[in-house]
Design an enzyme around this catalytic site. Structure first.
Site, PDB file in Angstrom:
ATOM      1  N   THR A   1       9.757  -8.494   7.320  1.00  0.00           N
ATOM      2  CA  THR A   1       9.205  -9.780   7.760  1.00  0.00           C
ATOM      3  C   THR A   1       7.955  -9.513   8.591  1.00  0.00           C
ATOM      4  OG1 THR A   1      11.319 -10.906   7.706  1.00  0.00           O
ATOM      5  CG2 THR A   1       9.710 -11.744   9.295  1.00  0.00           C
TER       6      THR A   1
ATOM      7  N   HIS B   1      19.872 -11.192   0.334  1.00  0.00           N
ATOM      8  CA  HIS B   1      19.931 -10.707   1.720  1.00  0.00           C
ATOM      9  C   HIS B   1      21.280 -11.108   2.319  1.00  0.00           C
ATOM     10  CE1 HIS B   1      18.871  -9.394   5.598  1.00  0.00           C
ATOM     11  NE2 HIS B   1      17.736 -10.041   5.797  1.00  0.00           N
TER      12      HIS B   1
ATOM     13  N   ASN C   1      22.161  -8.102   8.315  1.00  0.00           N
ATOM     14  CA  ASN C   1      21.449  -8.402   9.570  1.00  0.00           C
ATOM     15  C   ASN C   1      21.794  -9.743  10.245  1.00  0.00           C
ATOM     16  OD1 ASN C   1      20.319  -5.992   8.981  1.00  0.00           O
ATOM     17  ND2 ASN C   1      18.298  -6.762   8.400  1.00  0.00           N
TER      18      ASN C   1
ATOM     19  N   TYR D   1      22.404 -12.769   9.039  1.00  0.00           N
ATOM     20  CA  TYR D   1      21.967 -14.044   8.471  1.00  0.00           C
ATOM     21  C   TYR D   1      23.138 -14.699   7.704  1.00  0.00           C
ATOM     22  CZ  TYR D   1      17.623 -12.435  10.315  1.00  0.00           C
ATOM     23  OH  TYR D   1      16.672 -11.993  11.199  1.00  0.00           O
TER      24      TYR D   1
ATOM     25  N   ASN E   1      21.672  -9.861  15.712  1.00  0.00           N
ATOM     26  CA  ASN E   1      21.995 -11.289  15.614  1.00  0.00           C
ATOM     27  C   ASN E   1      23.461 -11.571  15.944  1.00  0.00           C
ATOM     28  OD1 ASN E   1      19.462 -12.416  15.065  1.00  0.00           O
ATOM     29  ND2 ASN E   1      19.604 -11.875  12.884  1.00  0.00           N
TER      30      ASN E   1
END
Ligand SMILES: Cc1cc2nc3c(=O)[nH]c(=O)nc-3n(C[C@H](O)[C@H](O)[C@H](O)COP(=O)(O)O)c2cc1C
Length: 358
Positions: free
Chosen positions: A26, A173, A176, A178, A233
């Site tokens: 990103t 994805h 991480n 999400y 996260n």
């Protein structure tokens, strides 16, 4: 013959000329969530990688949680990505798109005041990156079963758009912290319906998304990213070794192009991660494994030689070294990545890292 980073590798439908993968990164340089010409230049510079996995890209406006990240949910984005994939192909490269839904790692400021969504109404610890600065995460809206079904359809539509945009494949994805990772882990998923509780239930959404996306692309052009040891996260799970062995066992059935694992990073260990050893994960998965997380050339070669992975993805090294393949081949010195220019900004720290004079 010893396998090195320069040994070609068949990954699903593709023959990669080398085993260096550019990790998804990103960079927050897509104003209005539309990819730019500068991004085309950046990816073309890195086209000698065996495979480029383009940055996390939201599948729906609701899946967004950072400023200036690209999307793949409208015609302008498809057109802009189409230009990038054509340029990368003209430069001899292969490029997958990472399909992203951030779930609770967002903020109402992105959604006209509406809440971000998640498996359960549990706020992650920490702050959201909003257009006006850092703000505490809010308690998200727990998705209804009906809404979950519509998210699977959002993935299917975004996968179709990625196909129209000329990508070579897509990476789901599920790492991480999400949305898909939030469903996998029992720290963030405390549902009592068919999407929570047992391993089978917590993996249900990822497997439904994988089913939908492979229906669009064919399994040999689809990868899945997982971070079994990740704490980023605010991710927690009571038994990640059992969870991710189960998930990999289920993914075996799809005959995907690859599975991409993020190794335990320093930050995970600092946050008390329950580290799942790569050997355990390797044993659970039959197909091509890409590994990522703190690798340099030496460690990468060792991991390939030991048979623990088939290819290695590099993140920070690819930020700073567009010609990483040539540098590794020539034992050249490496540029140092500048953390201040990782997220947002201009060509500085993006497309101006020098190539090796050779
Ligand atoms: C600036 C930056 C942006 C990142 N963006 C993403 C992303 O979009 N998707 C993702 O799955 N991982 C992302 N990551 C994680 C990297 O893909 C990679 O797993 C991590 O940097 C560890 O690899 P490395 O030690 O080779 O950098 C990002 C990392 C960095 C430093």
């Amino acid at each position: 013959m010893t396998t090195t980073l320069f040994t070609p590798l068949t990954v699903g439908a593709y023959e990669l000329p080398n085993r260096l993968v550019m990790a998804p990164l990103t960079r927050m340089r897509a104003p209005d969530n539309i990819p730019t010409e500068l991004m085309a230049h950046y990816y073309v510079q890195r086209a000698s990688a065996g495979l480029i996995i383009a940055e996390a890209t939201q599948i729906t406006p609701l899946g967004r949680g950072y400023p200036n990240t690209p999307g793949i949910h409208n015609a302008a984005q498809v057109a802009a990505w189409k230009h990038i994939t054509a340029e990368v192909h003209a430069a001899g490269g292969r490029i997958f798109l990472q399909l992203w839904h951030v779930g609770r790692i967002s903020h109402p400021d992105y959604h006209n005041g509406k809440l971000p969504v998640a498996p359960s109404a549990i706020a992650p610890a920490g702050d959201a990156v909003t257009p006006t600065g850092m703000q505490p995460f809010v308690v998200p809206h727990a998705l209804t079963t009906h809404e979950i079904a519509s998210i699977v359809e959002d993935y299917r539509t975004a996968a179709t758009y990625a196909l129209m945009a000329g990508f070579d494949g897509v990476e789901i994805h599920s790492a991480n912290g999400y949305l898909l990772d939030q469903f996998l882990r029992d720290g963030s998923n405390q549902r009592t319906d068919e999407y929570g509780g047992s391993l089978e239930n917590r993996a249900r959404l990822l497997l439904a998304v994988t089913q939908a996306v492979t229906q669009v692309w064919g399994a040999d052009r689809v990868g899945v990213r997982l971070s079994p040891s990740g704490t980023f996260n605010d991710m927690q799970d009571s038994d990640p070794a059992t969870l991710f062995s189960y998930v990999l066992g289920q993914l075996n059935g799809f005959k995907l192009a690859y599975v991409h694992l993020v190794d335990a990073l320093e930050g995970d260990i600092r946050h008390g991660a329950k580290v799942v050893e790569l050997a355990v994960l390797r044993k659970a998965y039959d197909g091509v494994l890409i590994i990522c997380g703190g690798y340099d050339q030496q460690r990468a070669e060792l991991t390939l030689t030991e048979g623990l992975a088939d290819a290695v993805a590099f993140g920070q090294l690819y930020i700073a070294n567009p010609d990483l393949v040539a540098r590794f081949k020539g034992n050249a010195p490496l540029n140092t990545p500048d953390v201040n220019t990782f997220y947002g900004g201009s060509e500085v720290g993006y497309t101006d890292y020098p190539v090796w004079a050779g």
